[in-house]
Design a protein around this motif. Sequence first.
Motif, mmCIF file in Angstrom:
data_model
loop_
_atom_site.group_PDB
_atom_site.id
_atom_site.type_symbol
_atom_site.label_atom_id
_atom_site.label_comp_id
_atom_site.label_asym_id
_atom_site.label_seq_id
_atom_site.Cartn_x
_atom_site.Cartn_y
_atom_site.Cartn_z
ATOM 1 N N UNK A 256 0.802 -1.226 0.000
ATOM 2 C CA UNK A 256 0.000 0.000 0.000
ATOM 3 C C UNK A 256 0.829 1.267 0.000
ATOM 4 N N UNK A 257 1.852 1.297 0.822
ATOM 5 C CA UNK A 257 2.719 2.474 0.870
ATOM 6 C C UNK A 257 3.473 2.695 -0.426
ATOM 7 N N UNK A 258 3.874 1.618 -1.062
ATOM 8 C CA UNK A 258 4.600 1.738 -2.327
ATOM 9 C C UNK A 258 3.685 2.238 -3.444
ATOM 10 N N UNK B 60 7.929 9.423 8.113
ATOM 11 C CA UNK B 60 7.297 8.106 8.047
ATOM 12 C C UNK B 60 8.253 7.013 8.505
ATOM 13 N N UNK B 61 9.529 7.125 8.134
ATOM 14 C CA UNK B 61 10.521 6.136 8.586
ATOM 15 C C UNK B 61 10.708 6.198 10.100
ATOM 16 N N UNK B 62 10.778 7.404 10.642
ATOM 17 C CA UNK B 62 10.945 7.553 12.085
ATOM 18 C C UNK B 62 9.724 7.010 12.831
ATOM 19 N N UNK C 88 7.684 0.005 15.884
ATOM 20 C CA UNK C 88 8.189 -1.360 15.906
ATOM 21 C C UNK C 88 8.898 -1.678 17.228
ATOM 22 N N UNK C 89 9.377 -0.668 17.926
ATOM 23 C CA UNK C 89 10.139 -0.880 19.165
ATOM 24 C C UNK C 89 9.377 -1.705 20.205
ATOM 25 N N UNK C 90 8.060 -1.474 20.431
ATOM 26 C CA UNK C 90 7.384 -2.258 21.473
ATOM 27 C C UNK C 90 7.213 -3.753 21.163
#
Length: 68
Positions: free
Chosen positions: A24-26, A53-55, A61-63
């Motif tokens: 979807x993002x692509x 968006x990358x940050x 994803x960290x949790x």
Amino acid sequence: MADVLPDQQARAKDLGILNVANTGGQALAPVASSALVGLGMGYSPAFIGAMAACALGAILVVPIRTIR
């Protein structure tokens, strides 16, 4: 990927949703970037948006610790 899905009976549906989430993002990124450049804003907002968006993705994803 199929080994970590929660419900083996709904494997096809879950893999379909995963595929849409991955692509979807692509599909939307070129549209959003061309809109920003077409409005005369140049390329800077597109790069700043990509960095944001990358940050945000890295923070979300960290949790995640393990799979169930």
